[in-house]
Design an enzyme around this catalytic site. Structure first.
Site: not given
Ligand code: NCD
Ligand code: ZN
Length: 355
Positions: A21, A23, A107, A144, A182, A227, A255
Protein backbone atom coordinates in the site's frame (compact mmCIF):
# COMPACT_ATOMS: atom_id res chain seq x y z
CA UNK A 1 14.10 -21.63 -1.44
CA UNK A 2 13.22 -20.43 2.02
CA UNK A 3 15.12 -17.22 2.50
CA UNK A 4 18.20 -17.56 4.51
CA UNK A 5 17.55 -15.50 7.57
CA UNK A 6 20.70 -15.03 9.50
CA UNK A 7 20.46 -12.96 12.59
CA UNK A 8 23.20 -12.48 15.10
CA UNK A 9 21.45 -9.23 16.02
CA UNK A 10 23.84 -7.23 13.90
CA UNK A 11 23.00 -8.50 10.43
CA UNK A 12 19.76 -9.73 8.95
CA UNK A 13 19.30 -10.94 5.38
CA UNK A 14 15.77 -11.20 4.04
CA UNK A 15 14.13 -11.72 0.74
CA UNK A 16 13.61 -8.30 -0.79
CA UNK A 17 10.44 -6.80 0.72
CA UNK A 18 7.39 -5.38 -1.04
CA UNK A 19 5.06 -2.60 0.04
CA UNK A 20 1.40 -3.56 -0.36
CA UNK A 21 0.00 0.00 0.00
CA UNK A 22 1.91 3.02 -1.26
CA UNK A 23 1.19 6.56 -2.45
CA UNK A 24 3.66 7.80 -5.04
CA UNK A 25 1.69 10.81 -6.35
CA UNK A 26 2.65 12.22 -9.73
CA UNK A 27 4.93 14.75 -11.44
CA UNK A 28 7.67 16.36 -9.37
CA UNK A 29 6.49 14.68 -6.16
CA UNK A 30 6.61 11.26 -7.80
CA UNK A 31 10.12 11.93 -9.05
CA UNK A 32 11.13 13.13 -5.59
CA UNK A 33 9.80 10.20 -3.57
CA UNK A 34 9.86 7.10 -5.78
CA UNK A 35 13.41 6.08 -5.03
CA UNK A 36 12.83 6.19 -1.26
CA UNK A 37 10.72 3.09 -1.85
CA UNK A 38 12.50 1.57 -4.85
CA UNK A 39 15.85 1.50 -3.03
CA UNK A 40 14.55 -1.09 -0.57
CA UNK A 41 11.38 -2.60 -2.01
CA UNK A 42 11.05 -4.72 -5.13
CA UNK A 43 7.37 -4.03 -5.76
CA UNK A 44 4.57 -1.92 -4.37
CA UNK A 45 0.82 -1.75 -4.71
CA UNK A 46 0.33 1.77 -6.02
CA UNK A 47 -2.63 3.72 -4.72
CA UNK A 48 -4.75 5.32 -7.45
CA UNK A 49 -5.94 8.44 -5.58
CA UNK A 50 -4.44 10.98 -7.95
CA UNK A 51 -6.39 13.99 -9.15
CA UNK A 52 -8.05 12.91 -11.39
CA UNK A 53 -8.00 9.33 -10.08
CA UNK A 54 -6.60 6.28 -11.86
CA UNK A 55 -9.92 4.71 -12.88
CA UNK A 56 -9.46 2.84 -16.14
CA UNK A 57 -6.92 0.36 -17.44
CA UNK A 58 -5.73 3.10 -19.76
CA UNK A 59 -5.17 5.46 -16.82
CA UNK A 60 -3.25 2.76 -14.95
CA UNK A 61 -1.10 1.96 -17.92
CA UNK A 62 -0.14 5.59 -18.41
CA UNK A 63 0.53 6.08 -14.67
CA UNK A 64 2.69 2.96 -14.56
CA UNK A 65 4.81 4.35 -17.40
CA UNK A 66 5.23 7.65 -15.53
CA UNK A 67 6.37 5.77 -12.43
CA UNK A 68 8.91 3.71 -14.38
CA UNK A 69 10.15 6.87 -16.11
CA UNK A 70 10.66 8.55 -12.73
CA UNK A 71 13.02 5.83 -11.47
CA UNK A 72 16.74 6.55 -11.45
CA UNK A 73 18.63 4.80 -14.26
CA UNK A 74 19.31 1.17 -13.50
CA UNK A 75 16.84 0.87 -10.61
CA UNK A 76 14.64 -2.21 -10.73
CA UNK A 77 11.18 -1.68 -9.25
CA UNK A 78 7.80 -3.02 -10.24
CA UNK A 79 4.72 -0.86 -9.64
CA UNK A 80 1.68 -3.09 -9.09
CA UNK A 81 -1.20 -1.00 -10.32
CA UNK A 82 -4.66 -0.59 -8.83
CA UNK A 83 -7.85 0.89 -10.23
CA UNK A 84 -9.87 3.46 -8.29
CA UNK A 85 -13.42 2.18 -7.95
CA UNK A 86 -16.07 4.72 -8.94
CA UNK A 87 -19.79 4.30 -9.36
CA UNK A 88 -19.15 4.47 -13.12
CA UNK A 89 -16.43 1.78 -13.22
CA UNK A 90 -17.02 -0.84 -15.92
CA UNK A 91 -16.69 -4.51 -14.94
CA UNK A 92 -15.32 -5.29 -18.41
CA UNK A 93 -12.53 -2.75 -18.12
CA UNK A 94 -11.56 -4.05 -14.68
CA UNK A 95 -11.54 -7.66 -15.86
CA UNK A 96 -9.45 -6.78 -18.92
CA UNK A 97 -6.92 -4.90 -16.77
CA UNK A 98 -6.68 -7.92 -14.50
CA UNK A 99 -6.39 -10.45 -17.35
CA UNK A 100 -3.55 -8.52 -18.94
CA UNK A 101 -1.67 -8.52 -15.63
CA UNK A 102 -1.69 -4.70 -15.47
CA UNK A 103 -3.96 -4.21 -12.45
CA UNK A 104 -3.47 -6.32 -9.35
CA UNK A 105 -6.38 -4.92 -7.34
CA UNK A 106 -9.24 -2.44 -7.24
CA UNK A 107 -9.34 0.19 -4.51
CA UNK A 108 -12.54 1.09 -2.71
CA UNK A 109 -12.62 4.53 -1.13
CA UNK A 110 -15.88 5.42 0.54
CA UNK A 111 -16.50 8.91 -0.91
CA UNK A 112 -15.14 11.52 1.48
CA UNK A 113 -13.17 9.10 3.68
CA UNK A 114 -9.68 10.43 2.95
CA UNK A 115 -7.35 12.35 0.61
CA UNK A 116 -8.77 12.54 -2.93
CA UNK A 117 -11.66 10.19 -2.22
CA UNK A 118 -14.36 12.50 -3.65
CA UNK A 119 -14.75 10.26 -6.70
CA UNK A 120 -15.18 7.18 -4.51
CA UNK A 121 -18.24 5.10 -3.77
CA UNK A 122 -21.33 6.53 -2.07
CA UNK A 123 -23.62 3.59 -2.67
CA UNK A 124 -22.14 0.08 -2.75
CA UNK A 125 -25.20 -1.16 -4.66
CA UNK A 126 -23.93 0.78 -7.67
CA UNK A 127 -20.70 -1.24 -7.82
CA UNK A 128 -22.19 -4.68 -7.18
CA UNK A 129 -21.66 -5.78 -10.78
CA UNK A 130 -17.96 -4.91 -10.62
CA UNK A 131 -17.52 -6.64 -7.26
CA UNK A 132 -19.28 -9.77 -8.50
CA UNK A 133 -17.02 -9.91 -11.50
CA UNK A 134 -13.95 -9.47 -9.28
CA UNK A 135 -15.11 -12.32 -7.06
CA UNK A 136 -15.43 -14.52 -10.16
CA UNK A 137 -11.96 -13.76 -11.47
CA UNK A 138 -10.24 -13.69 -8.05
CA UNK A 139 -9.18 -10.05 -8.21
CA UNK A 140 -8.61 -8.51 -4.75
CA UNK A 141 -10.48 -5.47 -3.49
CA UNK A 142 -8.37 -3.13 -1.34
CA UNK A 143 -10.62 -1.34 1.10
CA UNK A 144 -10.24 1.95 2.93
CA UNK A 145 -12.28 0.76 5.88
CA UNK A 146 -13.87 3.84 7.44
CA UNK A 147 -17.44 5.06 7.38
CA UNK A 148 -17.88 8.68 6.40
CA UNK A 149 -21.01 9.51 8.40
CA UNK A 150 -20.16 12.76 10.22
CA UNK A 151 -22.26 11.56 13.15
CA UNK A 152 -19.77 8.74 13.82
CA UNK A 153 -16.79 9.65 15.98
CA UNK A 154 -13.60 9.60 13.92
CA UNK A 155 -11.97 7.14 16.34
CA UNK A 156 -14.88 4.70 15.81
CA UNK A 157 -15.10 4.88 12.04
CA UNK A 158 -13.09 1.74 11.34
CA UNK A 159 -14.98 -0.41 13.85
CA UNK A 160 -18.33 0.83 12.55
CA UNK A 161 -17.25 0.18 8.96
CA UNK A 162 -16.46 -3.44 9.80
CA UNK A 163 -19.87 -3.98 11.33
CA UNK A 164 -22.02 -2.07 8.91
CA UNK A 165 -20.23 -2.32 5.56
CA UNK A 166 -17.48 -4.92 5.46
CA UNK A 167 -19.16 -7.79 7.22
CA UNK A 168 -22.39 -7.51 5.20
CA UNK A 169 -20.34 -7.30 1.99
CA UNK A 170 -18.37 -10.42 2.86
CA UNK A 171 -21.52 -12.33 3.71
CA UNK A 172 -23.04 -11.34 0.43
CA UNK A 173 -19.95 -12.05 -1.67
CA UNK A 174 -17.86 -14.59 0.24
CA UNK A 175 -15.71 -15.32 -2.82
CA UNK A 176 -14.51 -11.72 -3.03
CA UNK A 177 -10.90 -11.45 -1.88
CA UNK A 178 -10.53 -8.39 0.34
CA UNK A 179 -7.58 -6.56 1.85
CA UNK A 180 -8.48 -4.33 4.77
CA UNK A 181 -5.96 -1.59 4.23
CA UNK A 182 -4.03 0.08 7.07
CA UNK A 183 -5.89 -1.57 9.93
CA UNK A 184 -5.67 0.60 13.04
CA UNK A 185 -7.82 -1.12 15.66
CA UNK A 186 -8.03 -4.27 17.74
CA UNK A 187 -11.46 -4.70 16.13
CA UNK A 188 -9.84 -4.88 12.70
CA UNK A 189 -7.21 -7.36 13.82
CA UNK A 190 -9.81 -9.57 15.51
CA UNK A 191 -12.09 -9.42 12.49
CA UNK A 192 -9.31 -10.59 10.17
CA UNK A 193 -8.28 -13.33 12.59
CA UNK A 194 -11.84 -14.57 12.70
CA UNK A 195 -12.16 -14.92 8.92
CA UNK A 196 -11.68 -18.35 7.42
CA UNK A 197 -10.55 -17.16 4.02
CA UNK A 198 -10.43 -14.38 1.43
CA UNK A 199 -9.54 -11.68 3.96
CA UNK A 200 -6.19 -10.15 4.84
CA UNK A 201 -4.99 -6.83 6.24
CA UNK A 202 -2.10 -4.48 5.71
CA UNK A 203 -0.44 -2.72 8.62
CA UNK A 204 1.55 0.48 8.37
CA UNK A 205 4.88 1.24 10.02
CA UNK A 206 3.59 4.30 11.84
CA UNK A 207 0.55 2.61 13.39
CA UNK A 208 2.91 0.07 14.99
CA UNK A 209 4.83 2.95 16.57
CA UNK A 210 2.50 5.79 17.52
CA UNK A 211 -0.79 6.03 19.31
CA UNK A 212 -3.06 9.07 19.27
CA UNK A 213 -1.04 10.85 21.94
CA UNK A 214 1.67 11.45 19.35
CA UNK A 215 -0.74 13.66 17.43
CA UNK A 216 -2.42 15.49 20.29
CA UNK A 217 -0.51 15.47 23.58
CA UNK A 218 1.64 18.51 24.32
CA UNK A 219 0.70 20.30 21.10
CA UNK A 220 -0.70 19.35 17.71
CA UNK A 221 1.83 17.45 15.65
CA UNK A 222 0.54 17.34 12.09
CA UNK A 223 3.21 14.97 10.80
CA UNK A 224 1.64 12.20 12.89
CA UNK A 225 -1.81 12.83 11.48
CA UNK A 226 -2.96 10.30 8.94
CA UNK A 227 -6.11 8.40 8.07
CA UNK A 228 -7.28 6.21 9.55
CA UNK A 229 -6.13 8.27 12.52
CA UNK A 230 -3.94 6.54 15.12
CA UNK A 231 -5.99 5.15 18.00
CA UNK A 232 -5.46 4.33 21.70
CA UNK A 233 -2.46 2.39 22.97
CA UNK A 234 -4.44 -0.87 23.34
CA UNK A 235 -5.05 -0.79 19.59
CA UNK A 236 -1.39 -0.16 18.78
CA UNK A 237 -0.48 -3.16 20.91
CA UNK A 238 -2.98 -5.34 19.03
CA UNK A 239 -1.50 -4.20 15.70
CA UNK A 240 2.02 -5.03 16.86
CA UNK A 241 0.93 -8.47 18.03
CA UNK A 242 -0.63 -9.12 14.61
CA UNK A 243 2.43 -7.87 12.70
CA UNK A 244 4.92 -10.03 14.59
CA UNK A 245 2.66 -13.08 14.81
CA UNK A 246 3.73 -14.58 11.50
CA UNK A 247 0.01 -15.02 10.66
CA UNK A 248 -0.01 -14.94 6.83
CA UNK A 249 -3.10 -12.71 6.78
CA UNK A 250 -1.09 -9.70 7.99
CA UNK A 251 1.51 -7.96 5.88
CA UNK A 252 3.20 -4.61 5.35
CA UNK A 253 1.47 -1.80 3.52
CA UNK A 254 3.31 1.35 4.57
CA UNK A 255 0.66 3.79 3.37
CA UNK A 256 3.59 6.14 2.96
CA UNK A 257 1.67 9.24 1.86
CA UNK A 258 3.81 12.30 1.12
CA UNK A 259 2.39 15.80 1.33
CA UNK A 260 4.57 18.91 1.15
CA UNK A 261 5.09 20.57 4.52
CA UNK A 262 2.95 23.66 3.83
CA UNK A 263 -0.03 21.35 3.28
CA UNK A 264 0.62 19.51 6.57
CA UNK A 265 1.58 22.45 8.76
CA UNK A 266 -1.50 24.63 8.41
CA UNK A 267 -4.95 25.21 9.85
CA UNK A 268 -6.45 22.25 7.97
CA UNK A 269 -3.56 19.91 7.32
CA UNK A 270 -3.60 16.92 4.97
CA UNK A 271 -3.63 13.36 6.28
CA UNK A 272 -0.62 11.16 5.62
CA UNK A 273 2.74 10.10 7.05
CA UNK A 274 5.76 9.78 4.78
CA UNK A 275 7.60 6.67 5.95
CA UNK A 276 9.11 5.15 2.82
CA UNK A 277 12.71 6.14 3.50
CA UNK A 278 13.06 4.71 7.01
CA UNK A 279 10.32 2.06 6.94
CA UNK A 280 12.65 -0.94 7.04
CA UNK A 281 14.80 0.50 9.84
CA UNK A 282 11.71 1.28 11.93
CA UNK A 283 10.27 -2.19 11.34
CA UNK A 284 13.49 -3.97 12.30
CA UNK A 285 13.45 -1.92 15.51
CA UNK A 286 9.85 -2.91 16.27
CA UNK A 287 10.42 -6.60 15.52
CA UNK A 288 13.60 -6.59 17.60
CA UNK A 289 11.72 -5.03 20.53
CA UNK A 290 9.11 -7.76 20.20
CA UNK A 291 11.75 -10.51 20.03
CA UNK A 292 10.46 -11.40 16.58
CA UNK A 293 13.22 -10.56 14.10
CA UNK A 294 12.84 -14.08 12.75
CA UNK A 295 9.29 -13.16 11.64
CA UNK A 296 10.12 -9.88 9.93
CA UNK A 297 10.62 -11.62 6.60
CA UNK A 298 7.14 -13.16 6.68
CA UNK A 299 5.62 -9.73 7.33
CA UNK A 300 7.53 -7.77 4.69
CA UNK A 301 8.44 -10.33 2.04
CA UNK A 302 6.33 -13.50 2.14
CA UNK A 303 2.74 -12.99 3.33
CA UNK A 304 1.86 -10.26 0.84
CA UNK A 305 2.93 -12.12 -2.31
CA UNK A 306 1.19 -15.25 -1.04
CA UNK A 307 -2.13 -13.40 -0.69
CA UNK A 308 -1.77 -11.73 -4.09
CA UNK A 309 -0.76 -15.02 -5.75
CA UNK A 310 2.64 -13.70 -6.76
CA UNK A 311 6.05 -15.28 -6.19
CA UNK A 312 8.19 -13.96 -3.35
CA UNK A 313 11.22 -12.03 -4.54
CA UNK A 314 14.38 -14.03 -5.20
CA UNK A 315 16.71 -11.14 -4.42
CA UNK A 316 17.62 -10.28 -0.86
CA UNK A 317 18.39 -7.20 1.19
CA UNK A 318 20.58 -6.99 4.24
CA UNK A 319 19.89 -4.94 7.32
CA UNK A 320 22.67 -4.15 9.77
CA UNK A 321 22.37 -3.00 13.35
CA UNK A 322 24.89 -0.31 14.13
CA UNK A 323 25.89 1.03 17.53
CA UNK A 324 25.57 4.56 16.23
CA UNK A 325 22.03 5.37 15.14
CA UNK A 326 21.45 5.95 11.45
CA UNK A 327 20.88 9.60 10.62
CA UNK A 328 18.00 10.17 8.26
CA UNK A 329 17.45 13.65 6.85
CA UNK A 330 14.41 15.19 8.56
CA UNK A 331 13.04 16.30 5.21
CA UNK A 332 13.18 15.11 1.64
CA UNK A 333 13.45 17.94 -0.85
CA UNK A 334 11.19 17.36 -3.86
CA UNK A 335 10.46 19.53 -6.87
CA UNK A 336 7.15 20.36 -5.20
CA UNK A 337 8.71 21.34 -1.87
CA UNK A 338 9.96 19.68 1.32
CA UNK A 339 8.34 16.53 2.71
CA UNK A 340 8.97 15.68 6.36
CA UNK A 341 10.04 12.11 7.03
CA UNK A 342 8.26 10.15 9.76
CA UNK A 343 10.08 10.53 13.08
CA UNK A 344 9.58 7.37 15.16
CA UNK A 345 10.79 9.23 18.29
CA UNK A 346 13.47 6.61 18.94
CA UNK A 347 16.94 6.27 17.49
CA UNK A 348 16.99 3.89 14.53
CA UNK A 349 19.95 1.52 14.72
CA UNK A 350 18.93 -0.71 11.83
CA UNK A 351 19.75 0.30 8.31
CA UNK A 352 19.57 -1.32 4.91
CA UNK A 353 23.01 -1.91 3.48
CA UNK A 354 23.14 -0.43 0.02
CA UNK A 355 23.86 -2.94 -2.71
C1 NCD B 1 -3.55 9.00 2.16
C2 NCD B 1 -3.14 10.06 1.15
O1 NCD B 1 -2.61 11.10 1.55
O2 NCD B 1 -3.31 9.83 -0.05
N1 NCD B 1 -3.52 9.60 3.47
C3 NCD B 1 -3.42 8.96 4.64
O3 NCD B 1 -3.52 9.60 5.68
N2 NCD B 1 -3.22 7.66 4.71
C4 NCD B 1 -4.86 8.43 1.79
C5 NCD B 1 -5.22 7.18 2.55
O4 NCD B 1 -4.62 6.12 2.35
O5 NCD B 1 -6.14 7.24 3.37
ZN1 ZN C 1 -3.20 5.10 1.73
Amino acid sequence: MPAETTSDLTRLTLRRPDDWHLHLRDGAMLRGVVDSTARHFARAIIMPNLVPPVVTAQDANAYKKRILDALPAGRRFEPLMTLYLTEGTQAEDVAAAHDSGLAKAVKLYPAGATTNSQSGVRDLEKVTGVLERMAEIGMPLCVHGEVTDPAIDIFDREAVFIETVLDPLRRRLPELRIVMEHVTTRNGVDYVRGAQRNLAATLTVHHLIINRNAILAGGIRPHYYCLPVAKREEHRLALRAAAVSGDPRFFLGTDSAPHVDPLKECACGCAGCFTAANAMGCLAHVFEQEGALDRLEAFVSLNGPAFYGLPANEETITLVRRETPTRFPAKLETGDGPVTLFDPMFPIHWDVVEE
